[in-house]
Design a protein around this motif. Structure first.
Motif, PDB file in Angstrom:
ATOM      1  N   SER A   1       0.883  -1.180   0.000  1.00  0.00           N
ATOM      2  CA  SER A   1       0.000   0.000   0.000  1.00  0.00           C
ATOM      3  C   SER A   1       0.914   1.222   0.000  1.00  0.00           C
ATOM      4  O   SER A   1       1.287   1.732   1.055  1.00  0.00           O
ATOM      5  N   ILE A   2       1.255   1.687  -1.170  1.00  0.00           N
ATOM      6  CA  ILE A   2       2.384   2.608  -1.314  1.00  0.00           C
ATOM      7  C   ILE A   2       2.177   3.966  -0.647  1.00  0.00           C
ATOM      8  O   ILE A   2       3.136   4.599  -0.199  1.00  0.00           O
TER       9      ILE A   2
ATOM     10  N   GLY B   1       3.821   4.286   3.494  1.00  0.00           N
ATOM     11  CA  GLY B   1       3.630   3.028   2.793  1.00  0.00           C
ATOM     12  C   GLY B   1       3.683   1.843   3.742  1.00  0.00           C
ATOM     13  O   GLY B   1       4.213   1.939   4.859  1.00  0.00           O
ATOM     14  N   SER B   2       3.141   0.723   3.306  1.00  0.00           N
ATOM     15  CA  SER B   2       3.119  -0.458   4.153  1.00  0.00           C
ATOM     16  C   SER B   2       3.027  -1.716   3.311  1.00  0.00           C
ATOM     17  O   SER B   2       2.770  -1.672   2.103  1.00  0.00           O
ATOM     18  N   ALA B   3       3.249  -2.846   3.981  1.00  0.00           N
ATOM     19  CA  ALA B   3       3.061  -4.160   3.359  1.00  0.00           C
ATOM     20  C   ALA B   3       2.242  -5.019   4.314  1.00  0.00           C
ATOM     21  O   ALA B   3       2.480  -5.027   5.527  1.00  0.00           O
TER      22      ALA B   3
ATOM     23  N   GLN C   1      10.409   0.062   7.431  1.00  0.00           N
ATOM     24  CA  GLN C   1      10.888   1.379   7.829  1.00  0.00           C
ATOM     25  C   GLN C   1       9.751   2.393   7.705  1.00  0.00           C
ATOM     26  O   GLN C   1       9.052   2.430   6.697  1.00  0.00           O
ATOM     27  N   VAL C   2       9.561   3.221   8.741  1.00  0.00           N
ATOM     28  CA  VAL C   2       8.480   4.207   8.751  1.00  0.00           C
ATOM     29  C   VAL C   2       9.083   5.597   8.664  1.00  0.00           C
ATOM     30  O   VAL C   2       9.707   6.087   9.612  1.00  0.00           O
TER      31      VAL C   2
END
Length: 380
Positions: A32-33, A44-46, A65-66
């Protein structure tokens, strides 16, 4: 826990399949870019969605990484092998490598942040040296003076070997010469500044062959393009041949075949309608012999080739129905301005075109919005 669906998250920006918990069912990793994480906008996330005999039943966010505007989930890759589960999550400048075990709540065995690969674009996992463990391939974004980006294989800051190849934007791993080692297939769809050992007018695909020591960084790849003997059509500017690539044994000869998308290929009088080419693997000699292509105008393929559809924006291949014959899935980012996906069942020697099916946004109950990009768009 899963996040809340919000406008603009772009859930589905990327995806990959692997049986991460080894329960016999494939699990789906989804990027989810543009999702925001806490105060970090567009971090973004996975997410991993766990498979079961009832389908996808639960999910969990994976640790990445956030940071503001780092776009994690730009691409994802997944692997399940004797060395355990592995997931790669790409963002703009780094790649997070997650190693199993991966719990149903998203807790992982270890997490490593890979840096210094430049503007990162895509990634893949596969065994290039026959040790039954995944090798990590990360592809940078476009670099000045090249027709694509750099391709990094198992690169780390402490590695004395410069494991960097060039040029390309997309990658896949599979054994295309039947020697038991995975080969690295890199799509290079951009126009080169000048014709040379890499790059070709209209796009190209490069193959670095695996071996007991992996790929050779000091040797030129075998290159395939639309002017290669046996490959249909011809190379024309901005065809984007190689915008997407996949590898699977489509004809049952024990050797992987290369599936290549050219989404900007003109079909008849329709520019940018898009086409897909299959280059059969072979044990010796130049790849290209026996290649064939198909479009939406191929008999049995649903729909029709129209200007700007970009059929071939994404390609993937795998045995979806457990009949021993891999299916090909093709995305067309701008079909009807919304995107679409085609699934071509495996045949004896070529896809069974007459049994193909297509899915648009209406079939999936999605809103009739323009620019949905159903099927994905890997050109950017």
């Amino acid at each position: 826990m899963l996040g809340q669906p919000l406008p603009g998250d772009h859930f589905g920006s990327s995806s990959a399949l692997a049986d991460l918990d080894k329960d016999g069912y494939a699990d789906l990793v989804v990027g989810s870019i543009y999702e925001s994480i806490g105060a970090a906008k567009q971090a973004g996330s996975a997410t991993v969605l766990w498979g079961s005999k009832s389908g996808l039943v639960s999910g969990a966010l994976l640790p990445t990484q956030v940071r503001n505007e780092r776009y994690a989930g730009k691409d994802v890759a997944a692997w399940s092998g004797p060395d355990g589960a592995r997931v790669l999550v790409v963002n703009d400048g780094t790649t997070t490598e997650l190693k199993g075990p991966i719990s149903r709540t998203g807790v992982v065995g270890s997490s490593t942040l890979h840096e210094r690969t430049g503007w990162t674009r895509s990634a893949s996992l596969g065994d290039l040296n026959g040790d039954k463990a995944a090798d990590r391939v990360v592809v940078s974004g476009r670099m000045g003076g090249q027709s694509g980006g750099f391709v990094f294989v198992n690169y780390s800051l402490t590695d004395p070997v410069d494991r960097k190849l060039r040029d390309g934007l997309t990658s896949a791993i599979g054994d295309v010469n039947g020697d038991g080692y995975g080969d690295l297939v890199v799509g290079d769809p951009d126009e080169p500044d000048a014709e040379g050992p890499v790059g070709h007018i209209g796009g190209a695909v490069h193959v670095w062959f695996g071996s007991a020591t992996g790929v050779a960084y000091d040797k030129a790849p075998m290159t395939i393009h639309q002017d290669t003997s046996g490959v249909p059509d011809r190379g024309e500017r901005y065809d984007t041949f190689g915008a997407s690539v996949a590898v699977a044994d489509l004809n049952g000869d024990g050797v992987g075949d290369i599936v290549i998308g050219a989404p900007s290929e003109a079909v008849g009088t329709s520019p940018g309608a898009g086409a897909v080419t299959v280059v059969p693997g072979r044990r010796t000699g130049q790849l290209g012999t026996g290649a064939y292509g198909f479009t939406q105008n191929t008999a049995g393929v649903p729909g029709g080739a129209e200007t700007g559809d970009q059929f071939g924006s994404t390609v993937t291949a795998g045995d979806l129905n457990h009949d021993g014959r891999p299916e090909i899935a093709v995305g067309a980012a701008w079909e009807d301005d919304r995107g679409g996906v085609w699934v071509l069942p495996g045949g004896t020697t070529q896809p069974a075109y007459t049994s193909s099916v297509a899915f648009g946004t209406a079939h999936l109950g999605l809103p009739p919005d323009g620019g949905t990009l159903l099927g994905g768009d890997l050109q950017q």
